[in-house]
Design an enzyme around this catalytic site. Structure first.
Site, mmCIF file in Angstrom:
data_model
loop_
_atom_site.group_PDB
_atom_site.id
_atom_site.type_symbol
_atom_site.label_atom_id
_atom_site.label_comp_id
_atom_site.label_asym_id
_atom_site.label_seq_id
_atom_site.Cartn_x
_atom_site.Cartn_y
_atom_site.Cartn_z
ATOM 1 N N ASP A 10 -28.838 -50.339 -13.489
ATOM 2 C CA ASP A 10 -28.203 -49.867 -14.731
ATOM 3 C C ASP A 10 -27.918 -48.376 -14.551
ATOM 4 O O ASP A 10 -28.449 -47.743 -13.638
ATOM 5 C CB ASP A 10 -29.173 -50.092 -15.910
ATOM 6 C CG ASP A 10 -28.630 -49.531 -17.225
ATOM 7 O OD1 ASP A 10 -27.419 -49.660 -17.464
ATOM 8 O OD2 ASP A 10 -29.407 -48.942 -18.001
ATOM 9 N N SER A 11 -27.122 -47.823 -15.452
ATOM 10 C CA SER A 11 -26.854 -46.393 -15.422
ATOM 11 C C SER A 11 -28.116 -45.582 -15.718
ATOM 12 O O SER A 11 -28.205 -44.418 -15.360
ATOM 13 C CB SER A 11 -25.784 -46.055 -16.464
ATOM 14 O OG SER A 11 -26.210 -46.498 -17.740
ATOM 15 N N CYS A 73 -26.000 -53.089 -16.480
ATOM 16 C CA CYS A 73 -25.232 -52.116 -17.257
ATOM 17 C C CYS A 73 -23.894 -52.747 -17.642
ATOM 18 O O CYS A 73 -23.122 -53.157 -16.771
ATOM 19 C CB CYS A 73 -24.997 -50.874 -16.400
ATOM 20 S SG CYS A 73 -23.960 -49.636 -17.194
ATOM 21 N N GLU A 152 -31.556 -43.257 -27.636
ATOM 22 C CA GLU A 152 -32.380 -42.446 -26.721
ATOM 23 C C GLU A 152 -33.228 -41.449 -27.503
ATOM 24 O O GLU A 152 -34.337 -41.104 -27.104
ATOM 25 C CB GLU A 152 -31.483 -41.735 -25.705
ATOM 26 C CG GLU A 152 -30.651 -42.735 -24.915
ATOM 27 C CD GLU A 152 -30.692 -42.571 -23.418
ATOM 28 O OE1 GLU A 152 -30.834 -41.435 -22.962
ATOM 29 O OE2 GLU A 152 -30.562 -43.597 -22.715
ATOM 30 N N CYS A 184 -23.841 -53.622 -24.907
ATOM 31 C CA CYS A 184 -24.385 -52.389 -24.330
ATOM 32 C C CYS A 184 -25.903 -52.522 -24.283
ATOM 33 O O CYS A 184 -26.502 -53.084 -25.215
ATOM 34 C CB CYS A 184 -23.992 -51.185 -25.183
ATOM 35 S SG CYS A 184 -24.728 -49.631 -24.638
ATOM 36 N N THR A 185 -26.505 -51.996 -23.230
ATOM 37 C CA THR A 185 -27.956 -52.097 -23.061
ATOM 38 C C THR A 185 -28.737 -51.575 -24.271
ATOM 39 O O THR A 185 -29.826 -52.062 -24.574
ATOM 40 C CB THR A 185 -28.400 -51.260 -21.840
ATOM 41 O OG1 THR A 185 -27.739 -49.985 -21.892
ATOM 42 C CG2 THR A 185 -28.068 -51.966 -20.546
ATOM 43 N N HIS A 186 -28.185 -50.552 -24.929
ATOM 44 C CA HIS A 186 -28.942 -49.865 -25.976
ATOM 45 C C HIS A 186 -28.892 -50.539 -27.355
ATOM 46 O O HIS A 186 -29.747 -50.308 -28.186
ATOM 47 C CB HIS A 186 -28.424 -48.439 -26.128
ATOM 48 C CG HIS A 186 -28.776 -47.543 -24.981
ATOM 49 N ND1 HIS A 186 -28.469 -47.859 -23.677
ATOM 50 C CD2 HIS A 186 -29.417 -46.344 -24.949
ATOM 51 C CE1 HIS A 186 -28.902 -46.886 -22.888
ATOM 52 N NE2 HIS A 186 -29.476 -45.954 -23.629
HETATM 53 N N1 DGL Z 1 -26.044 -48.779 -19.782
HETATM 54 C C1 DGL Z 1 -24.802 -48.468 -20.453
HETATM 55 C C2 DGL Z 1 -24.112 -49.773 -20.869
HETATM 56 O O1 DGL Z 1 -24.732 -50.791 -21.035
HETATM 57 C C3 DGL Z 1 -25.014 -47.575 -21.656
HETATM 58 C C4 DGL Z 1 -25.333 -46.135 -21.292
HETATM 59 C C5 DGL Z 1 -24.226 -45.487 -20.481
HETATM 60 O O2 DGL Z 1 -23.137 -45.222 -21.010
HETATM 61 O O3 DGL Z 1 -24.454 -45.272 -19.310
HETATM 62 O O4 DGL Z 1 -22.921 -49.790 -21.033
#
Ligand code: DGL
Length: 267
Positions: A10-11, A73, A152, A184-186
């Site tokens: 993931d990022s 991600c 976050e 999105c992961t978040h």
């Molecule tokens: N992990 C990213 C996603 O799921 C979210 C955070 C980022 O923008 O890197 O798209």
């Protein structure tokens, strides 16, 4: 090869939600996780940059013996799944298709809302995923970039988060969608606030679907680990002051066994 680890990247640390889901479904598998925290966020960057970063992330996991790679991600999976599949000899799964499949099973009116980073939404990855599934659905996409820093910051149940969420999501309420894909992961961490606004509709968090698809695929490819207690090793490209606090929010348990690593540049 069965005893080799599953690689997940993931990022940053949001992809630990996918680690958690995979752990639950496949407790016998060893997992190596790479979070590219030094280059986070991916969702605001260009397709070219994220394709390159994804190749470097995958190379890291493959160099450590990954038998299977999961792109946790959504931004990376939106634009880099094909190139990663072309470049590497291991099977690769992303988070977009499993979520789209689940949304298709759930949607009744055929109106599906998708929220994600700017890169994910403007890439058209979900439209393509639904087309590939032969689904005749109406997709309404909305980038919600401010959700990432709010999560976050830990503002999961906060007045500012409600205000931002209302602004992003109110058009969906008017459009009468019956299923919302959290692309999105978040975003699953913001479920409480999202539900307050969107009410009683279907929600899709692909992490569980990814775990189930991965389990099936490992079985089909005869790659499943017969062991009973798998390990998790976490590699991050930067250890920021609060990475542990943020990581534990996603993982749902204390973060152990982590280290900082550098990636090889692909060119
Ligand atoms: N992990 C990213 C996603 O799921 C979210 C955070 C980022 O923008 O890197 O798209």
């Amino acid at each position: 090869m069965n005893r080799d680890p599953i690689g997940i990247f993931d990022s940053g640390i949001g992809g630990l939600t996918v680690v958690k889901a995979v752990r639950e479904i496949l407790p016998g598998e060893d997992i190596i996780y790479l979070g590219d925290t030094a280059r986070l966020p991916y969702g605001t960057k260009s397709t070219d940059a994220i394709m390159r970063f994804s190749i470097e992330d995958t190379q890291f996991l493959v160099d450590r013996g990954a038998k299977y790679v999961v792109i946790a991600c959504y931004s990376a999976a939106s634009v880099a799944l094909d190139i990663v599949r072309e470049r590497f000899p291991v099977p690769v799964i992303g988070v977009i298709q499993p979520g789209a499949r689940r949304a298709m099973q759930m949607a009744r009116t055929g109106k599906i809302g998708v929220i994600g980073t700017a890169l994910t939404i403007y890439s058209g990855a979900y439209e393509k995923a639904f087309r590939d599934l032969g689904a005749r659905v109406e997709i309404l996409g909305k980038p919600c970039p401010l959700f990432v820093p709010l999560v976050e910051e830990g503002w999961l149940d906060h007045a500012v988060t409600r205000l931002v969420a209302r602004d992003y999501l109110e058009p969906f309420v008017k459009d009468d969608i019956d299923t919302l894909l959290l692309g999105c992961t978040h975003y699953p961490l913001m479920m409480k606030v999202i539900k307050e606004i969107m009410g009683d509709i279907n929600y899709v968090d692909a992490s569980v679907e990814v775990g189930a698809e991965l389990a099936q695929s490992l079985k089909d490819l005869k790659l499943a680990n017969p062991g009973a207690a798998g390990s998790t090793a976490i590699y991050l490209t930067d250890l920021s002051v609060n990475f542990k606090e943020i990581g534990e929010r996603f993982l749902g348990e204390p973060m152990k066994n982590f280290s900082r690593v550098s990636l090889k540049e692909s060119h």
